[in-house]
Design a protein around this motif. Structure first.
Motif, PDB file in Angstrom:
ATOM      1  N   TYR A 136      -4.477  12.469  -7.726  1.00 39.21           N
ATOM      2  CA  TYR A 136      -4.747  11.186  -8.409  1.00 39.21           C
ATOM      3  C   TYR A 136      -3.433  10.426  -8.404  1.00 39.21           C
ATOM      4  N   ARG A 137      -3.483   9.124  -8.181  1.00 38.75           N
ATOM      5  CA  ARG A 137      -2.250   8.340  -8.197  1.00 38.75           C
ATOM      6  C   ARG A 137      -2.003   7.842  -9.624  1.00 38.75           C
ATOM      7  N   SER A 138      -0.733   7.859 -10.014  1.00 36.50           N
ATOM      8  CA  SER A 138      -0.397   7.426 -11.367  1.00 36.50           C
ATOM      9  C   SER A 138       0.453   6.149 -11.343  1.00 36.50           C
ATOM     10  N   LEU A 139       0.674   5.596 -12.500  1.00 31.97           N
ATOM     11  CA  LEU A 139       1.506   4.400 -12.637  1.00 31.97           C
ATOM     12  C   LEU A 139       2.357   4.546 -13.892  1.00 31.97           C
ATOM     13  N   ARG A 140       3.517   3.911 -13.870  1.00 33.68           N
ATOM     14  CA  ARG A 140       4.273   3.741 -15.114  1.00 33.68           C
ATOM     15  C   ARG A 140       4.228   2.250 -15.449  1.00 33.68           C
ATOM     16  N   PHE A 141       3.916   1.954 -16.688  1.00 30.28           N
ATOM     17  CA  PHE A 141       3.793   0.551 -17.093  1.00 30.28           C
ATOM     18  C   PHE A 141       5.000   0.167 -17.930  1.00 30.28           C
ATOM     19  N   ASP A 142       5.672  -0.900 -17.518  1.00 31.48           N
ATOM     20  CA  ASP A 142       6.799  -1.405 -18.291  1.00 31.48           C
ATOM     21  C   ASP A 142       6.341  -2.702 -18.960  1.00 31.48           C
ATOM     22  N   TYR A 190       4.968  -4.724 -15.869  1.00 27.65           N
ATOM     23  CA  TYR A 190       5.400  -4.350 -14.516  1.00 27.65           C
ATOM     24  C   TYR A 190       4.776  -3.001 -14.206  1.00 27.65           C
ATOM     25  N   GLU A 191       4.163  -2.865 -13.038  1.00 23.43           N
ATOM     26  CA  GLU A 191       3.526  -1.599 -12.661  1.00 23.43           C
ATOM     27  C   GLU A 191       4.346  -0.873 -11.596  1.00 23.43           C
ATOM     28  N   TYR A 192       4.798   0.329 -11.952  1.00 18.49           N
ATOM     29  CA  TYR A 192       5.558   1.184 -11.035  1.00 18.49           C
ATOM     30  C   TYR A 192       4.702   2.368 -10.616  1.00 18.49           C
ATOM     31  N   PRO A 193       4.293   2.439  -9.374  1.00 21.18           N
ATOM     32  CA  PRO A 193       3.472   3.570  -8.921  1.00 21.18           C
ATOM     33  C   PRO A 193       4.240   4.893  -9.037  1.00 21.18           C
ATOM     34  N   ALA A 194       3.482   5.986  -9.268  1.00 22.24           N
ATOM     35  CA  ALA A 194       4.113   7.295  -9.452  1.00 22.24           C
ATOM     36  C   ALA A 194       3.163   8.390  -8.998  1.00 22.24           C
ATOM     37  N   ALA A 195       3.759   9.480  -8.492  1.00 22.97           N
ATOM     38  CA  ALA A 195       2.941  10.621  -8.062  1.00 22.97           C
ATOM     39  C   ALA A 195       2.476  11.414  -9.278  1.00 22.97           C
ATOM     40  N   ASP A 196       3.364  11.531 -10.280  1.00 25.31           N
ATOM     41  CA  ASP A 196       3.017  12.327 -11.463  1.00 25.31           C
ATOM     42  C   ASP A 196       2.764  11.418 -12.654  1.00 25.31           C
ATOM     43  N   GLY A 197       2.042  11.982 -13.614  1.00 30.42           N
ATOM     44  CA  GLY A 197       1.721  11.218 -14.813  1.00 30.42           C
ATOM     45  C   GLY A 197       0.221  11.186 -15.008  1.00 30.42           C
ATOM     46  N   GLN A 214      11.015  -5.157  -4.369  1.00 30.68           N
ATOM     47  CA  GLN A 214      10.882  -4.547  -5.709  1.00 30.68           C
ATOM     48  C   GLN A 214      10.270  -3.138  -5.651  1.00 30.68           C
ATOM     49  N   ASP A 215      10.520  -2.376  -6.713  1.00 31.86           N
ATOM     50  CA  ASP A 215       9.907  -1.058  -6.832  1.00 31.86           C
ATOM     51  C   ASP A 215       8.541  -1.153  -7.489  1.00 31.86           C
ATOM     52  N   TYR A 216       8.304  -2.254  -8.230  1.00 31.04           N
ATOM     53  CA  TYR A 216       6.993  -2.434  -8.849  1.00 31.04           C
ATOM     54  C   TYR A 216       6.056  -3.128  -7.863  1.00 31.04           C
ATOM     55  N   THR A 217       4.759  -2.947  -8.073  1.00 33.51           N
ATOM     56  CA  THR A 217       3.786  -3.598  -7.182  1.00 33.51           C
ATOM     57  C   THR A 217       3.430  -4.992  -7.655  1.00 33.51           C
ATOM     58  N   ARG A 218       3.253  -5.131  -8.995  1.00 39.57           N
ATOM     59  CA  ARG A 218       2.810  -6.446  -9.473  1.00 39.57           C
ATOM     60  C   ARG A 218       3.252  -6.675 -10.912  1.00 39.57           C
ATOM     61  N   VAL A 219       3.266  -7.953 -11.282  1.00 38.92           N
ATOM     62  CA  VAL A 219       3.632  -8.353 -12.642  1.00 38.92           C
ATOM     63  C   VAL A 219       2.477  -9.171 -13.214  1.00 38.92           C
ATOM     64  N   THR A 220       2.044  -8.782 -14.397  1.00 42.51           N
ATOM     65  CA  THR A 220       0.909  -9.453 -15.040  1.00 42.51           C
ATOM     66  C   THR A 220       1.375 -10.203 -16.279  1.00 42.51           C
ATOM     67  N   GLU A 221       0.939 -11.438 -16.422  1.00 38.15           N
ATOM     68  CA  GLU A 221       1.222 -12.216 -17.641  1.00 38.15           C
ATOM     69  C   GLU A 221      -0.109 -12.410 -18.366  1.00 38.15           C
ATOM     70  N   THR A 229       0.827  -1.205   0.000  1.00 38.07           N
ATOM     71  CA  THR A 229       0.000   0.000   0.000  1.00 38.07           C
ATOM     72  C   THR A 229       0.862   1.255   0.000  1.00 38.07           C
ATOM     73  N   ARG A 230       1.930   1.249   0.781  1.00 35.89           N
ATOM     74  CA  ARG A 230       2.825   2.418   0.780  1.00 35.89           C
ATOM     75  C   ARG A 230       3.401   2.645  -0.615  1.00 35.89           C
ATOM     76  N   LYS A 231       3.771   1.535  -1.269  1.00 38.96           N
ATOM     77  CA  LYS A 231       4.335   1.628  -2.611  1.00 38.96           C
ATOM     78  C   LYS A 231       3.271   2.141  -3.593  1.00 38.96           C
TER      79      LYS A 231
END
Ligand code: FAD
Ligand code: UDP
Length: 383
Positions: free
Chosen positions: A247-253, A297-304, A274-281, A153-155
């Motif tokens: 609003y919370r953002s994410l970066r998707f790799d 890979y989902e990386y949470p972000a404040a901006d975006g 890890q810095d990412y929260t989850r990995v989806t296949e 949750t913090r991440k």
């Protein structure tokens, strides 16, 4: 002259466009600043030919048969039950926490009833459950809370669970049986040919035009229209005049691997590392057969791009100010996750859009509306 300018081609905008065009024969222009329809549910084939979700995994689940029936006009479905593992203390175990999670993590052999007692011994007494921390510690105790929820949750949110409304972690249940499905809903399905194909079908009426890469702020005064449906961030609509809503953002790799299968289930969560929260296949979600596999890979972000409203009391208070303005703004309807600042799933947004359509139909009966427009002239109704 369009009867409606709809801002956003996601679920909120597309459902309303479809209803207004097909049920009332209204002329509708849908605009989106992105270069595709579908909003956050947009999916596409990547360079390897694998169907992926551009904005992270979208699994359709609902208890509302009428919502499923409505969407079934635009797609066939593939049955799919979502399963998630969390990597905790070096093991991948089921989340939501269930009987197997506890037995495997602690090397126990408990039965369901024993697990109930095990949880009860550890659960903390919380007078009034307000926060996302309260929800979990009052059910399973602090240790499991810290292992599965605190770090994730913090991440994900950039704040501690004690600072988030209870509704956030309450999305994830706790079970004492061996059910390892992520969702408990009656209907769990995926659109057979993907979300984007479903949206194409929704928007196929000759009464609907779609303009992409078009920002409302650039065209609001240029496109003649009588009324507006706005599905973007509500604070942006009003020029952030009371301040920005978070609003919370994410970066998707997005990556493709030269292997047929990468992980044992569709999603693996990483609450401790890890810095990412989850990995989806995606192959699990889509059922696609392919020699390669694609992951996100989902990386949470404040901006975006804004993806999540952040449910906490001070944000709700700020939203209420914008909502009051919205209610006083005639000829504009605010719908969807960003415009109503609600942490809604897809089915809830569809339900909200269908309810809005019913309210519009009551406020503006189709025939009376045409008469009203004729007698008043277009300018009187343009906002
Ligand atoms: P959106 O899909 O955000 O559409 C709004 C559109 O408006 C966007 O395309 C945007 O570009 C456009 N727009 C905004 N402002 C402007 C402007 N000024 N001019 C022009 N266009 C504009 N739900 C589920 O049910 N199951 C899931 O598994 C699930 N997983 C999710 C995973 C992630 C990572 C995220 C972020 C969400 C997930 N959701 C899931 C929620 C789901 O994405 C939303 O409920 C749904 O897509 C919201 O639809 P919407 O139309 O309200 O908003
Ligand atoms: N959550 C967590 N650990 C997990 C899964 C979820 O702490 O392993 C918390 C986290 O705060 C997350 C929330 O529960 O944001 C809701 O989870 P969900 O999977 O519904 O999030 P979404 O799919 O909407 O991103």
């Amino acid at each position: 002259m369009y009867d409606w300018l709809i801002v956003g081609a996601g679920f909120a905008g597309s459902v309303l466009a479809e209803r207004l065009a097909n049920e009332r024969g209204d002329r509708v222009l849908v605009i989106d600043r992105r270069n595709h329809i579908g909003g956050n549910a947009y999916d596409r084939y990547d360079d390897a030919g694998l169907l992926i979700h551009q904005y992270g995994p979208h699994i359709f689940h609902t208890n509302a048969k009428p919502i499923l029936d409505y969407l079934s006009r635009f797609t066939e479905w593939r049955p799919y039950e979502h399963r998630v593992l969390a990597e905790v203390d070096g093991q991948q175990v089921p989340i939501p926490i269930n009987l197997d999670t506890v037995n495997r993590l602690y090397g126990l052999d408990l039965e369901s009833e024993e697990l109930e007692a095990w949880f009860a011994e550890r659960a903390e007494r919380v007078e009034q459950i307000r926060t996302s921390e309260d929800v979990v510690v009052s059910k399973v105790g602090r240790e499991l809370y810290e292992k599965f929820f605190r770090g994730y949750t913090r991440k994900q949110w950039g704040v501690d669970p004690s600072e988030l409304d209870k509704s956030v972690t309450a999305r994830v249940p706790t079970r004492t049986n061996r059910d390892d499905r992520y969702f408990g809903d009656e209907f769990q399905v995926m659109p057979k040919h993907g979300y984007t194909r479903m949206f194409e079908s929704m928007l196929s009426s000759p009464n609907i035009n779609v303009m992409l890469q078009t920002d409302y702020r650039d065209v609001r005064d240029l496109i003649p229209h009588r009324r507006t449906i706005f599905t973007g961030p509500i604070d942006e609509f009003f020029g952030h005049r009371f301040g920005r809503l978070p609003y919370r953002s994410l970066r998707f790799d997005h990556v493709t691997l030269d292997t047929e299968q990468h992980q044992p289930v569709a999603v693996v969560n990483y609450p401790q590392t890890q810095d990412y929260t989850r990995v989806t296949e995606y192959k699990y979600l889509t059922g696609q057969v392919h020699p390669k596999t694609s992951l996100t890979y989902e990386y949470p972000a404040a901006d975006g791009d804004p993806y999540y409203p952040v449910p906490r009391p001070e944000n709700e208070e700020l939203f209420k100010k914008y909502e009051k303005l919205a209610n006083a703004t005639s000829d504009v309807w605010f719908v969807g996750r960003l415009a109503t600042y609600r942490y809604y799933n897809m089915d809830q947004v569809v339900g909200q859009a269908l309810a809005t359509f019913r309210r519009i139909s009551e406020a503006l009966p189709a025939d009376a509306d045409t008469r009203e427009v004729r007698s008043l002239g277009a300018n009187a109704l343009a906002s």
